[in-house]
Scaffold this active site. Structure first.
Site, PDB file in Angstrom:
ATOM      1  N   ASP A  12       0.798  -1.239   0.000  1.00 41.49           N
ATOM      2  CA  ASP A  12       0.000   0.000   0.000  1.00 41.49           C
ATOM      3  C   ASP A  12       0.831   1.289   0.000  1.00 41.49           C
ATOM      4  O   ASP A  12       0.571   2.211   0.799  1.00 41.49           O
ATOM      5  CB  ASP A  12      -0.959   0.003   1.201  1.00 41.49           C
ATOM      6  N   ASP A  50      -4.532  -0.806  -1.762  1.00 47.96           N
ATOM      7  CA  ASP A  50      -5.860  -0.727  -1.165  1.00 47.96           C
ATOM      8  C   ASP A  50      -6.750  -0.119  -2.252  1.00 47.96           C
ATOM      9  O   ASP A  50      -6.362   0.885  -2.878  1.00 47.96           O
ATOM     10  CB  ASP A  50      -5.770   0.185   0.070  1.00 47.96           C
ATOM     11  N   HIS A  52     -10.717   0.578  -2.972  1.00 50.79           N
ATOM     12  CA  HIS A  52     -12.107   0.493  -2.509  1.00 50.79           C
ATOM     13  C   HIS A  52     -13.110   1.130  -3.465  1.00 50.79           C
ATOM     14  O   HIS A  52     -12.841   2.199  -4.028  1.00 50.79           O
ATOM     15  CB  HIS A  52     -12.247   1.235  -1.172  1.00 50.79           C
ATOM     16  N   HIS A  56     -17.689   1.913   0.137  1.00 52.54           N
ATOM     17  CA  HIS A  56     -17.065   0.873   0.961  1.00 52.54           C
ATOM     18  C   HIS A  56     -17.468   0.936   2.433  1.00 52.54           C
ATOM     19  O   HIS A  56     -17.561   2.029   3.012  1.00 52.54           O
ATOM     20  CB  HIS A  56     -15.533   0.949   0.850  1.00 52.54           C
ATOM     21  N   HIS A  85     -10.806   6.741   1.640  1.00 53.80           N
ATOM     22  CA  HIS A  85      -9.419   6.641   1.157  1.00 53.80           C
ATOM     23  C   HIS A  85      -9.312   5.591   0.057  1.00 53.80           C
ATOM     24  O   HIS A  85     -10.112   4.663   0.008  1.00 53.80           O
ATOM     25  CB  HIS A  85      -8.476   6.265   2.319  1.00 53.80           C
ATOM     26  N   LYS A 110      -6.806  -4.965  -3.137  1.00 59.63           N
ATOM     27  CA  LYS A 110      -7.590  -5.551  -2.043  1.00 59.63           C
ATOM     28  C   LYS A 110      -8.586  -4.537  -1.504  1.00 59.63           C
ATOM     29  O   LYS A 110      -8.390  -3.334  -1.656  1.00 59.63           O
ATOM     30  CB  LYS A 110      -6.646  -6.027  -0.936  1.00 59.63           C
ATOM     31  N   CYS A 155      -2.206  -3.021   7.663  1.00 65.00           N
ATOM     32  CA  CYS A 155      -2.093  -3.862   6.463  1.00 65.00           C
ATOM     33  C   CYS A 155      -0.801  -4.670   6.414  1.00 65.00           C
ATOM     34  O   CYS A 155      -0.795  -5.799   5.919  1.00 65.00           O
ATOM     35  CB  CYS A 155      -2.267  -2.998   5.227  1.00 65.00           C
TER      36      CYS A 155
HETATM   37 ZN   LIG Z   1      -8.626   0.716   3.131  1.00 69.49          ZN
END
Ligand SMILES: [Zn+2]
Length: 211
Positions: A12, A50, A52, A56, A85, A110, A155
């Protein structure tokens, strides 16, 4: 250079986790040059993002009356609510432009299911939906996973714990990671990592092949 059965997993390294980003990790940008140096020592590098959808479940904005950093109970367990984010396709979700890893072989995205978060690069937060990363690594013969990035206590730690649980020897590179440290989360993460048998290392030792 590392053996073919070692992989460097860079977690990330995206603008929203950098200073000035929507979910900034203090001094998060300092890990980018360290990650670049580490990557020179690995023939096999995998990146994560990351990633989304705007609706989310981890976004406080999607829960009426809630604010970021509170927790809520979801069907799969307790979830920290975050600022919006790493929305798919936005600049905040982009990898840092100074990240210099042209030989990275795969990017695992992810957190793309609207109703499940995924701190881990291996298993979503429901603890049963795989991302496919463990299968990919096994299929190409990886035995050992070196994890670092953002954030140490979320993470990176979850990815390292799941790498270990999936049967890989696992090393977390501390100085190539930075933490959020929300309510003691960093100390808790290190306790869990130690108990799981994840090794704690520094980038110089990894580059010197001494760990
Ligand atoms: Zn996230």
């Amino acid at each position: 250079m590392r053996n073919a059965d070692d992989v460097l997993l860079l977690i990330d390294l995206q603008y929203d986790f950098m200073p000035g980003g929507a979910l900034a990790v203090a001094r998060g940008d300092e890990v980018v040059p360290v990650a670049n140096r580490l990557a020179q020592g690995f023939g096999h590098v995998v990146l994560t993002q990351d990633w989304h959808p705007v609706r989310h479940v981890s976004f406080a904005a999607n829960h009426a009356g809630r604010t970021p950093f509170e927790t809520v109970a979801l069907p799969y367990g307790e979830q920290v609510l975050w600022p919006v984010h790493c929305v798919q396709g936005t600049e905040g979700a982009a990898l840092h432009r100074d990240l210099d890893v042209p030989h990275a072989r795969a990017v695992i995205r992810k957190g793309h299911h609207a109703d499940v978060d995924s701190y881990s690069a291996f298993l979503e937060a429901d603890r049963k939906t795989p991302t496919g990363l463990a299968g990919y690594l096994r299929e190409v013969g990886v035995k050992r996973v070196y994890c670092c990035g953002l954030a140490t206590d979320y993470c990176v730690a979850w990815s390292a714990l799941d790498a270990r649980a999936a049967g890989f020897e696992t090393v977390l590179i501390e100085d190539a990671s930075r933490a959020i440290d929300l309510n003691g989360s960093l100390a808790t993460a290190w306790d869990q990592l130690r108990a799981a048998g994840v090794k704690r290392a520094q980038s110089a030792d990894v580059l010197a092949l001494s760990v």
